[in-house]
Design an enzyme around this catalytic site. Structure first.
Site, PDB file in Angstrom:
ATOM      1  N   ASN A 103     -38.925 -90.364  63.656  1.00 35.76           N
ATOM      2  CA  ASN A 103     -38.896 -90.530  62.133  1.00 35.76           C
ATOM      3  C   ASN A 103     -38.784 -91.954  62.220  1.00 35.76           C
ATOM      4  O   ASN A 103     -37.776 -92.647  62.538  1.00 35.76           O
ATOM      5  CB  ASN A 103     -37.723 -89.861  61.721  1.00 35.76           C
ATOM      6  CG  ASN A 103     -37.911 -88.549  61.524  1.00 35.76           C
ATOM      7  OD1 ASN A 103     -39.165 -87.997  61.342  1.00 35.76           O
ATOM      8  ND2 ASN A 103     -36.804 -87.648  61.649  1.00 35.76           N
ATOM      9  N   GLN A 131     -36.017 -88.534  68.387  1.00 43.21           N
ATOM     10  CA  GLN A 131     -35.043 -87.457  68.817  1.00 43.21           C
ATOM     11  C   GLN A 131     -35.575 -86.280  69.560  1.00 43.21           C
ATOM     12  O   GLN A 131     -36.804 -86.227  69.569  1.00 43.21           O
ATOM     13  CB  GLN A 131     -34.663 -86.957  67.265  1.00 43.21           C
ATOM     14  CG  GLN A 131     -34.061 -88.116  66.464  1.00 43.21           C
ATOM     15  CD  GLN A 131     -33.326 -87.245  65.162  1.00 43.21           C
ATOM     16  OE1 GLN A 131     -32.934 -86.273  65.059  1.00 43.21           O
ATOM     17  NE2 GLN A 131     -33.762 -87.790  63.941  1.00 43.21           N
TER      18      GLN A 131
HETATM   19  O1  LIG Z   1     -32.487 -88.782  61.943  1.00 42.52           O
HETATM   20  P1  LIG Z   1     -31.252 -88.021  61.133  1.00 42.52           P
HETATM   21  O2  LIG Z   1     -30.582 -88.900  60.289  1.00 42.52           O
HETATM   22  O3  LIG Z   1     -30.644 -86.954  62.035  1.00 42.52           O
HETATM   23  O4  LIG Z   1     -32.252 -87.206  60.019  1.00 42.52           O
HETATM   24  C1  LIG Z   1     -33.428 -87.269  59.886  1.00 42.52           C
HETATM   25  O5  LIG Z   1     -34.311 -86.495  60.554  1.00 42.52           O
HETATM   26  C2  LIG Z   1     -33.947 -85.209  60.614  1.00 42.52           C
HETATM   27  C3  LIG Z   1     -35.114 -84.225  61.622  1.00 42.52           C
HETATM   28  O6  LIG Z   1     -36.442 -84.462  60.953  1.00 42.52           O
HETATM   29  C4  LIG Z   1     -33.977 -84.409  59.150  1.00 42.52           C
HETATM   30  O7  LIG Z   1     -33.474 -83.125  59.091  1.00 42.52           O
HETATM   31  C5  LIG Z   1     -33.118 -85.443  58.034  1.00 42.52           C
HETATM   32  O8  LIG Z   1     -33.243 -84.854  56.938  1.00 42.52           O
HETATM   33  C6  LIG Z   1     -33.667 -86.722  58.517  1.00 42.52           C
HETATM   34  O9  LIG Z   1     -32.875 -87.559  57.424  1.00 42.52           O
END
Ligand SMILES: O=P(O)(O)O[C@H]1O[C@H](CO)[C@@H](O)[C@H](O)[C@H]1O
Ligand SMILES: O=P(O)(O)O[C@H]1O[C@H](CO)[C@@H](O)[C@H](O)[C@H]1O
Lengths: 348, 348
Positions: free
Chosen positions: B153, B168
């Site tokens: 992300n 991730q």
């Molecule tokens: O990177 P984080 O803070 O764990 O979280 C982010 O990615 C996750 C996976 O796509 C989502 O579920 C969360 O809503 C988003 O804020």
């Protein structure tokens, strides 16, 4: 043993056949990311620059009438157009396109620029319900329209570009993906059990009680067992009817009252004008009877912990499947326990 | 006759079986809604408050090592946990829950707090590819893991809470919804045609040329015919392989080069650090061979017209199906024609 209030688990959505991931233990992680800006709270009753206010000129030069209640018109920038085009593309079954005809309409809920549904009297919300019924009937009667999607995007965070209270209708030739999936699931259930899926689901929820947010004589609001958005709700009639055109006069009043009660609770959750996308799902208007369909309305609000922290449906959610942190039971309890009077009216 | 560059139409996604609505004529509507805030451009190479920088302390008290390249660790707030819980819920087939086990990992792409993939040398991106391969192998080998979702992300608008370059991995017991759908479609295609769906699709795209963004010896980047996000792309190997573990050394270099070229073009589109969610889709690690699977990577960027105007997937999209304004062909042409040197390096 699996404790769904604490352990990671998957829940099944019988309406669509999809699964979601629930991670209750994750509710406490700190948030250092993007903050949303709540809507400005003070707006004039009339805004000379608003293209939805009575008497103002729209992008295409038309002048809005001095409407006293609701006002409906064709979207000046509709995603669908009535004129159908012949032909289709199909290259090896892999590049496929088909023409799509339809109509996009805009519904002003009130001439008052400064109101939203939860701040309107039930009688005026009833006026909105009446327009929905009428539009569903008129658009659905057209031979080129098989599906009428009535919805509202509320709040800038939900892509709404004008705070004047309004909703939209996208009516089209084919049945879109989500209602198509719900139709398949509901039909299979009806065939197997002889009752609508939502009739049986509602009975279970009324028995369990813990996901109920509000009920009146004809309608129930609950957080579905499979909700993906933190404060997602489902509003449904107790009676198995396939579309809003079957609502009795008393049911229409109850529907308006339930809409008001739900949206008041939403606003009272964080003491702001609560953003969401919401819309009706009901029988396609393709000329079939569709006894499997059970009218309902979905509310998808993005906020998670406060007026400024939302849930992001991003990487894992886009590539895998939806994921939620707080449980539906927790959300329902929160919403249920909120006052039934709007915070703006309750103040002082 | 249907002109897909001008008339409203539906396109079919053979990878998922879903349809989307395309409204090319709508690209010109004015935008008065929410504006995004682009990422701050100036960041230090080391940030003492960043929980991903080398030598810093994380939420759980652990200290990050002085890593020179990539660094992988278990997410301190993972949505999945390895310990499985026995039991399941099934009330009338309508309230259904199942325990889900898994692991969430975080991968730092570089110790440099101020970089992003497009600003990293290809050799360093190759290091990221190597970690993906290794994690896919190690996690996938576990008997309790049937699916390894690798993703990134990027940008606050995509829910990323830390600008330090990182991705991730969510690895879990069951196959999530999206890859499950893609598996079904790919299997049906392989059975019918004896070739992978993406082999045949790629051949068609190379023939047509108009949706290609970038190609090198082993990889192609294109805007899929059925793209839903304005500048969505698909990155795929020319060779039919089911997962990244099958990549040759030369292919891994080509993959890294393609990743760099695509993300540079993204940044050059609006001269900002371009937000997106991206991730790999490949063979489930459930012990089956899955010859139907064809490795690929999806990029889902939210921006539409500028650094500050995004596409909202809201009311109609949530209740009906995805809708886009500009055509995939228009987007591909835009991306293809951008310089291959990052704007920050090209300046002066
Ligand atoms: O990177 P984080 O803070 O764990 O979280 C982010 O990615 C996750 C996976 O796509 C989502 O579920 C969360 O809503 C988003 O804020
Ligand atoms: O209300 P508007 O400006 O037509 O548009 C809004 O709702 C539409 C239907 O959900 C979406 O396609 C747009 O992305 C959103 O900005």
């Amino acid at each position: 043993m699996l404790d769904t209030s604490q352990h990671p688990h998957r829940r099944y959505n019988p309406l669509t056949g999809d699964w979601i991931l629930v991670s209750p233990h994750r509710a406490l992680r700190p948030w250092q990311g993007q903050q949303e800006t709540p809507e400005a709270e003070i707006r004039p009753a009339y805004d000379p620059t608003c293209y939805l206010c009575a008497g103002n000129v729209r992008a295409n030069g038309e002048v809005n009438p001095a409407y006293p209640g609701t006002f409906v018109f064709d979207n000046d920038f509709g995603a669908l157009q009535p004129a159908p085009h012949a032909g289709a593309v199909n290259i090896g079954g892999l590049l496929r396109a088909e023409p799509e005809a339809g109509l996009c309409r805009v519904i002003c809920f009130s001439p008052r620029h400064d109101l939203t549904l939860p701040e309107m009297p039930v009688a005026d919300i009833r006026g909105v319900v009446d327009v929905w019924v009428q539009e569903y009937l008129t658009l659905g009667a057209r031979p080129d329209i098989s599906h009428v999607q009535i919805f509202e995007n509320k709040g800038t965070v939900m892509g709404c570009s004008n705070p004047h209270p309004h909703g939209q209708i996208w009516a089209q030739q084919t049945v879109p993906g989500e209602p198509a999936k719900e139709g398949v699931q509901q039909l299979a259930y009806l065939r197997q059990h002889g009752r609508s899926l939502l009739t049986d689901y509602l009975a279970l929820e009324l028995q369990e009680g813990k996901r109920i947010v509000f009920e009146n004589e004809h309608f129930v609001v609950l957080v579905p067992y499979w909700a993906i958005w933190p404060f997602e709700t489902l509003l449904l009639p107790r009676r198995h009817i396939t579309s809003i055109e079957q609502l009795t006069e008393a049911e229409k009043d109850s529907f308006a009252a339930a809409l008001q009660q739900l949206t008041i609770r939403y606003d009272n959750l964080f003491n702001i004008s609560f953003p969401y996308s919401a819309g009706l799902h009901q029988r396609p208007t393709d000329g079939q009877e569709h006894p499997e369909w059970h009218l309902h309305m979905h509310f998808y609000p993005p906020l998670l912990r406060s007026a400024t922290v939302r849930k992001f449906m991003v990487g894992y959610e886009m590539l895998g499947n939806p994921q939620r942190d707080i449980t539906p039971e927790f959300s329902a309890e929160k919403l249920r326990s909120l006052p039934s009077v709007h915070y703006k009216l309750a103040a002082n």
